[in-house]
Design a protein around this motif. Structure first.
Motif, PDB file in Angstrom:
ATOM      1  N   ALA A  92       0.831  -1.207   0.000  1.00  0.00           N
ATOM      2  CA  ALA A  92       0.000   0.000   0.000  1.00  0.00           C
ATOM      3  C   ALA A  92       0.866   1.258   0.000  1.00  0.00           C
ATOM      4  CB  ALA A  92      -0.946  -0.009   1.198  1.00  0.00           C
ATOM      5  N   LEU A  93       1.961   1.232   0.753  1.00  0.00           N
ATOM      6  CA  LEU A  93       2.889   2.367   0.758  1.00  0.00           C
ATOM      7  C   LEU A  93       3.465   2.587  -0.641  1.00  0.00           C
ATOM      8  CD1 LEU A  93       4.694   4.485   2.302  1.00  0.00           C
ATOM      9  CD2 LEU A  93       6.374   2.628   2.477  1.00  0.00           C
ATOM     10  N   MET A  94       3.913   1.510  -1.262  1.00  0.00           N
ATOM     11  CA  MET A  94       4.525   1.606  -2.590  1.00  0.00           C
ATOM     12  C   MET A  94       3.529   2.164  -3.606  1.00  0.00           C
ATOM     13  SD  MET A  94       6.592  -1.980  -2.380  1.00  0.00           S
ATOM     14  CE  MET A  94       7.827  -1.851  -3.670  1.00  0.00           C
ATOM     15  N   GLU A  95       2.272   1.761  -3.494  1.00  0.00           N
ATOM     16  CA  GLU A  95       1.231   2.314  -4.365  1.00  0.00           C
ATOM     17  C   GLU A  95       1.063   3.809  -4.099  1.00  0.00           C
ATOM     18  OE1 GLU A  95      -2.194  -1.004  -5.065  1.00  0.00           O
ATOM     19  OE2 GLU A  95      -2.046  -0.199  -3.032  1.00  0.00           O
ATOM     20  N   ALA A  96       0.904   4.143  -2.824  1.00  0.00           N
ATOM     21  CA  ALA A  96       0.570   5.516  -2.432  1.00  0.00           C
ATOM     22  C   ALA A  96       1.622   6.524  -2.862  1.00  0.00           C
ATOM     23  CB  ALA A  96       0.357   5.598  -0.925  1.00  0.00           C
ATOM     24  N   ILE A  97       2.894   6.151  -2.761  1.00  0.00           N
ATOM     25  CA  ILE A  97       3.965   7.112  -3.037  1.00  0.00           C
ATOM     26  C   ILE A  97       4.554   6.960  -4.436  1.00  0.00           C
ATOM     27  CG2 ILE A  97       4.512   7.419  -0.603  1.00  0.00           C
ATOM     28  CD1 ILE A  97       6.970   5.608  -1.044  1.00  0.00           C
ATOM     29  N   GLY A  98       3.895   6.199  -5.282  1.00  0.00           N
ATOM     30  CA  GLY A  98       4.309   6.120  -6.673  1.00  0.00           C
ATOM     31  C   GLY A  98       5.592   5.362  -6.930  1.00  0.00           C
ATOM     32  N   VAL A  99       5.912   4.388  -6.065  1.00  0.00           N
ATOM     33  CA  VAL A  99       7.049   3.528  -6.370  1.00  0.00           C
ATOM     34  C   VAL A  99       6.761   2.817  -7.698  1.00  0.00           C
ATOM     35  CG1 VAL A  99       8.363   1.487  -5.616  1.00  0.00           C
ATOM     36  CG2 VAL A  99       7.787   3.290  -3.969  1.00  0.00           C
ATOM     37  N   PHE A 100       5.488   2.549  -7.935  1.00  0.00           N
ATOM     38  CA  PHE A 100       4.997   2.103  -9.241  1.00  0.00           C
ATOM     39  C   PHE A 100       3.619   2.713  -9.432  1.00  0.00           C
ATOM     40  CE2 PHE A 100       3.793  -1.168  -6.181  1.00  0.00           C
ATOM     41  CZ  PHE A 100       2.435  -1.318  -6.419  1.00  0.00           C
ATOM     42  N   ASP A 101       3.158   2.754 -10.662  1.00  0.00           N
ATOM     43  CA  ASP A 101       1.852   3.338 -10.970  1.00  0.00           C
ATOM     44  C   ASP A 101       0.766   2.348 -10.549  1.00  0.00           C
ATOM     45  OD1 ASP A 101      -0.471   4.426 -12.087  1.00  0.00           O
ATOM     46  OD2 ASP A 101       0.517   4.983 -13.960  1.00  0.00           O
ATOM     47  N   PRO A 102      -0.046   2.688  -9.544  1.00  0.00           N
ATOM     48  CA  PRO A 102      -1.042   1.750  -9.032  1.00  0.00           C
ATOM     49  C   PRO A 102      -2.387   1.796  -9.756  1.00  0.00           C
ATOM     50  CG  PRO A 102      -1.054   3.701  -7.677  1.00  0.00           C
ATOM     51  CD  PRO A 102       0.011   3.905  -8.725  1.00  0.00           C
ATOM     52  N   HIS A 103      -2.569   2.758 -10.639  1.00  0.00           N
ATOM     53  CA  HIS A 103      -3.876   2.954 -11.269  1.00  0.00           C
ATOM     54  C   HIS A 103      -4.176   1.870 -12.294  1.00  0.00           C
ATOM     55  CE1 HIS A 103      -4.558   6.894  -9.450  1.00  0.00           C
ATOM     56  NE2 HIS A 103      -3.252   7.068  -9.579  1.00  0.00           N
ATOM     57  N   LEU A 104      -5.458   1.532 -12.395  1.00  0.00           N
ATOM     58  CA  LEU A 104      -5.893   0.565 -13.398  1.00  0.00           C
ATOM     59  C   LEU A 104      -5.659   1.124 -14.799  1.00  0.00           C
ATOM     60  CD1 LEU A 104      -9.359  -0.584 -11.951  1.00  0.00           C
ATOM     61  CD2 LEU A 104      -7.159  -1.771 -11.782  1.00  0.00           C
ATOM     62  N   THR A 105      -5.361   0.250 -15.742  1.00  0.00           N
ATOM     63  CA  THR A 105      -5.297   0.704 -17.124  1.00  0.00           C
ATOM     64  C   THR A 105      -6.700   1.181 -17.486  1.00  0.00           C
ATOM     65  OG1 THR A 105      -5.711  -1.533 -17.956  1.00  0.00           O
ATOM     66  CG2 THR A 105      -3.408  -0.860 -17.772  1.00  0.00           C
ATOM     67  N   GLY A 106      -6.779   2.281 -18.126  1.00  0.00           N
ATOM     68  CA  GLY A 106      -8.077   2.885 -18.438  1.00  0.00           C
ATOM     69  C   GLY A 106      -8.464   3.990 -17.477  1.00  0.00           C
ATOM     70  N   CYS A 107      -7.831   4.055 -16.316  1.00  0.00           N
ATOM     71  CA  CYS A 107      -8.061   5.151 -15.357  1.00  0.00           C
ATOM     72  C   CYS A 107      -7.364   6.400 -15.913  1.00  0.00           C
ATOM     73  CB  CYS A 107      -7.497   4.788 -13.994  1.00  0.00           C
ATOM     74  SG  CYS A 107      -7.490   6.155 -12.788  1.00  0.00           S
ATOM     75  N   HIS A 108      -8.006   7.542 -15.754  1.00  0.00           N
ATOM     76  CA  HIS A 108      -7.417   8.775 -16.293  1.00  0.00           C
ATOM     77  C   HIS A 108      -6.074   9.130 -15.664  1.00  0.00           C
ATOM     78  CE1 HIS A 108      -7.980  12.168 -13.332  1.00  0.00           C
ATOM     79  NE2 HIS A 108      -8.675  11.223 -12.738  1.00  0.00           N
ATOM     80  N   ARG A 109      -5.762   8.567 -14.490  1.00  0.00           N
ATOM     81  CA  ARG A 109      -4.488   8.858 -13.823  1.00  0.00           C
ATOM     82  C   ARG A 109      -3.388   7.891 -14.244  1.00  0.00           C
ATOM     83  NH1 ARG A 109      -3.015  13.072 -12.819  1.00  0.00           N
ATOM     84  NH2 ARG A 109      -1.487  12.224 -11.418  1.00  0.00           N
ATOM     85  N   ARG A 110      -3.728   6.790 -14.907  1.00  0.00           N
ATOM     86  CA  ARG A 110      -2.707   5.814 -15.300  1.00  0.00           C
ATOM     87  C   ARG A 110      -1.679   6.499 -16.196  1.00  0.00           C
ATOM     88  NH1 ARG A 110      -0.704   0.875 -13.662  1.00  0.00           N
ATOM     89  NH2 ARG A 110       0.751   0.286 -15.283  1.00  0.00           N
ATOM     90  N   GLY A 111      -0.419   6.405 -15.814  1.00  0.00           N
ATOM     91  CA  GLY A 111       0.652   6.994 -16.602  1.00  0.00           C
ATOM     92  C   GLY A 111       0.866   8.471 -16.379  1.00  0.00           C
ATOM     93  N   ALA A 112       0.059   9.082 -15.531  1.00  0.00           N
ATOM     94  CA  ALA A 112       0.144  10.532 -15.316  1.00  0.00           C
ATOM     95  C   ALA A 112       0.887  10.904 -14.038  1.00  0.00           C
ATOM     96  CB  ALA A 112      -1.251  11.138 -15.281  1.00  0.00           C
ATOM     97  N   ALA A 113       1.263   9.902 -13.247  1.00  0.00           N
ATOM     98  CA  ALA A 113       1.859  10.195 -11.947  1.00  0.00           C
ATOM     99  C   ALA A 113       3.297  10.687 -12.037  1.00  0.00           C
ATOM    100  CB  ALA A 113       1.779   8.960 -11.047  1.00  0.00           C
ATOM    101  N   GLY A 114       3.950  10.434 -13.122  1.00  0.00           N
ATOM    102  CA  GLY A 114       5.331  10.920 -13.261  1.00  0.00           C
ATOM    103  C   GLY A 114       6.289   9.945 -12.721  1.00  0.00           C
TER     104      GLY A 114
END
Length: 192
Positions: free
Chosen positions: A170-192
């Motif tokens: 959950a920590l790794m998801e929250a802080i963007g260690v990897f992109d946690p968003h589902l493919t198709g979510c508007h945030r997928r690939g946008a986290a930097g």
């Protein structure tokens, strides 16, 4: 379940489909990289407090957590004594759990010890997955990974508490260690 379309016409991870604090967190913070020791210590602490509770509960109490844990300044929290523990246990604005409060203080001390090595931020980032997950549905989402298990083990070895593999995932998801968003979510690939 895949991404859901909100009333605003935007596709999001299902847990953030409706308006409110969870959507705001999803759209502006979840999965975005953070920087600095206090940001990492804050997320680590909040994920530990969230264990067994809903994330919305923690978000609702976040400002109080920031206040009582001195902006998540590890040096200040590491110096907390029994009086501070009693103060925290009596503060109705936060989650009052004796073990989680003790873990926050323990983890502050362990964070300070990491300064002599690579530091908390670099340690956590060193467990970035070589091939990040790219789930299309909630059924494909994990709750642990080989990396979260390894991070948990390493943090425990270095004196941290309340850092199990699920909490570290959950920590790794929250802080963007990897992109946690589902493919198709508007945030997928946008986290930097």
């Amino acid at each position: 379940m895949g991404p859901v379309i909100g009333e605003d016409g935007v596709a999001r991870c299902p847990w953030a489909g409706g308006p409110g604090v969870m959507r705001d967190y999803h759209d502006t913070e979840w999965g975005r990289p953070v920087q600095g020791e206090s940001a990492y210590f804050e997320r680590l602490t909040l994920e530990a407090f969230q264990s067994g509770l809903s994330w919305s509960t923690i978000l609702a109490k976040r400002e109080a957590f920031r206040e009582v844990f001195a902006g998540f300044d590890a040096e200040v929290v590491a110096a907390y004594d029994e009086g501070d523990r009693a103060r925290l246990m009596s503060d109705v604005r936060i989650v009052r759990n004796r073990l989680k409060i003790a873990a926050a203080i323990t983890n502050a001390r362990a964070t300070l010890a990491l300064r002599e090595a690579e530091g908390l931020e670099a340690l956590v980032l060193s467990f970035c997955p070589e091939r990040p997950p790219a789930p299309a549905t909630t059924e494909e989402m994990g709750t642990t990974s080989p990396e979260s298990k390894a991070l948990s083990k390493e943090l425990k070895r270095r004196g941290f508490a309340f850092v199990g593999p699920t909490t570290m995932f959950a920590l790794m998801e929250a802080i963007g260690v990897f992109d946690p968003h589902l493919t198709g979510c508007h945030r997928r690939g946008a986290a930097g």
